[in-house]
Design an enzyme around this catalytic site. Structure first.
Site, short mmCIF file in Angstrom:
data_model
loop_
_atom_site.label_atom_id
_atom_site.label_comp_id
_atom_site.label_asym_id
_atom_site.label_seq_id
_atom_site.Cartn_x
_atom_site.Cartn_y
_atom_site.Cartn_z
N TYR A 18 0.38 73.61 30.48
CA TYR A 18 1.39 73.16 31.43
C TYR A 18 0.90 72.13 32.44
CZ TYR A 18 3.45 77.34 29.45
OH TYR A 18 3.92 78.28 28.58
N ASN A 70 14.90 74.31 31.12
CA ASN A 70 13.64 74.78 30.58
C ASN A 70 13.61 76.26 30.95
OD1 ASN A 70 11.07 75.56 29.92
ND2 ASN A 70 10.05 73.83 30.89
N HIS A 76 13.48 82.06 23.80
CA HIS A 76 13.24 82.67 22.50
C HIS A 76 14.01 83.97 22.28
CE1 HIS A 76 10.24 79.62 22.72
NE2 HIS A 76 9.69 80.23 23.76
N ASP A 83 24.72 82.70 25.90
CA ASP A 83 26.18 82.86 26.03
C ASP A 83 26.70 82.17 27.29
OD1 ASP A 83 26.24 84.25 23.66
OD2 ASP A 83 26.51 86.22 24.59
N HIS A 96 10.94 71.49 27.14
CA HIS A 96 9.73 72.29 27.31
C HIS A 96 8.57 71.35 27.54
CE1 HIS A 96 11.89 75.81 25.90
NE2 HIS A 96 12.40 75.01 24.98
N MET A 97 7.67 71.72 28.45
CA MET A 97 6.48 70.91 28.71
C MET A 97 5.55 70.91 27.50
SD MET A 97 5.61 71.79 32.65
CE MET A 97 4.51 70.42 32.92
N SER A 98 5.36 72.07 26.91
CA SER A 98 4.45 72.17 25.75
C SER A 98 5.26 72.03 24.47
CB SER A 98 3.72 73.51 25.78
OG SER A 98 4.63 74.58 25.58
N ARG A 107 7.36 81.49 19.61
CA ARG A 107 7.88 80.38 20.42
C ARG A 107 8.57 79.31 19.58
NH1 ARG A 107 5.81 81.03 25.63
NH2 ARG A 107 3.78 82.08 25.70
#
Length: 143
Positions: A18, A70, A76, A83, A96-98, A107
């Protein structure tokens, strides 16, 4: 901009995945780009799933033009957040950063994938900035 669980620990948590940028620094970069693009960016972070759903509901009622999310690990498995996002009629960009597809197997799957406009991952801070550009572009086309 909706920041999920554990994101208040950016800058301290797992710098390999991160980086060292804090959540406040990420939000400042989003604010600066938002001004450049003519968009107002409001950021929200919580570690409580229900609070995230309530903020999404509020966005629906307030008529936001687009949503960046994010959700962290909630991506996940949180069908509740999925919803809530499905209620929205505006573009939603998941980021997502990664690179979630290059990490642990659990993931690789996003429960949001079927309902978001698109996903951006693996570019660190740039994932946020790319996401904002995509959201602004999609929102302007939707009007």
């Amino acid at each position: 901009m909706l920041h999920g669980i554990n994101h208040n620990m950016f800058g301290k948590r797992d710098p390999k995945q991160y980086g060292t940028m804090t959540l406040a620094e990420i939000d400042a970069q989003l604010q600066a780009l938002g001004k450049e693009l003519g968009a107002e960016v409001e950021s929200f972070q919580t570690n409580r799933e229900g609070a995230m759903c309530e903020r999404i509901h509020r966005g629906f009622v307030e008529g936001v033009d687009a949503v960046l999310i994010n959700a962290g690990a909630w991506t996940h498995y949180s069908y509740g957040i999925r919803d809530a996002l499905a209620i929205l009629t505006v573009p939603v960009v998941e980021l997502h950063m990664s690179n979630i597809h290059a990490r642990e197997k659990f993931r690789h799957h996003s429960v949001f994938a079927e309902i978001v406009k698109g996903q951006i991952c693996g570019f660190g801070l740039e994932s946020y900035l790319l996401g904002l550009r995509a959201a602004v572009s999609a929102a302007s086309r939707a009007q």
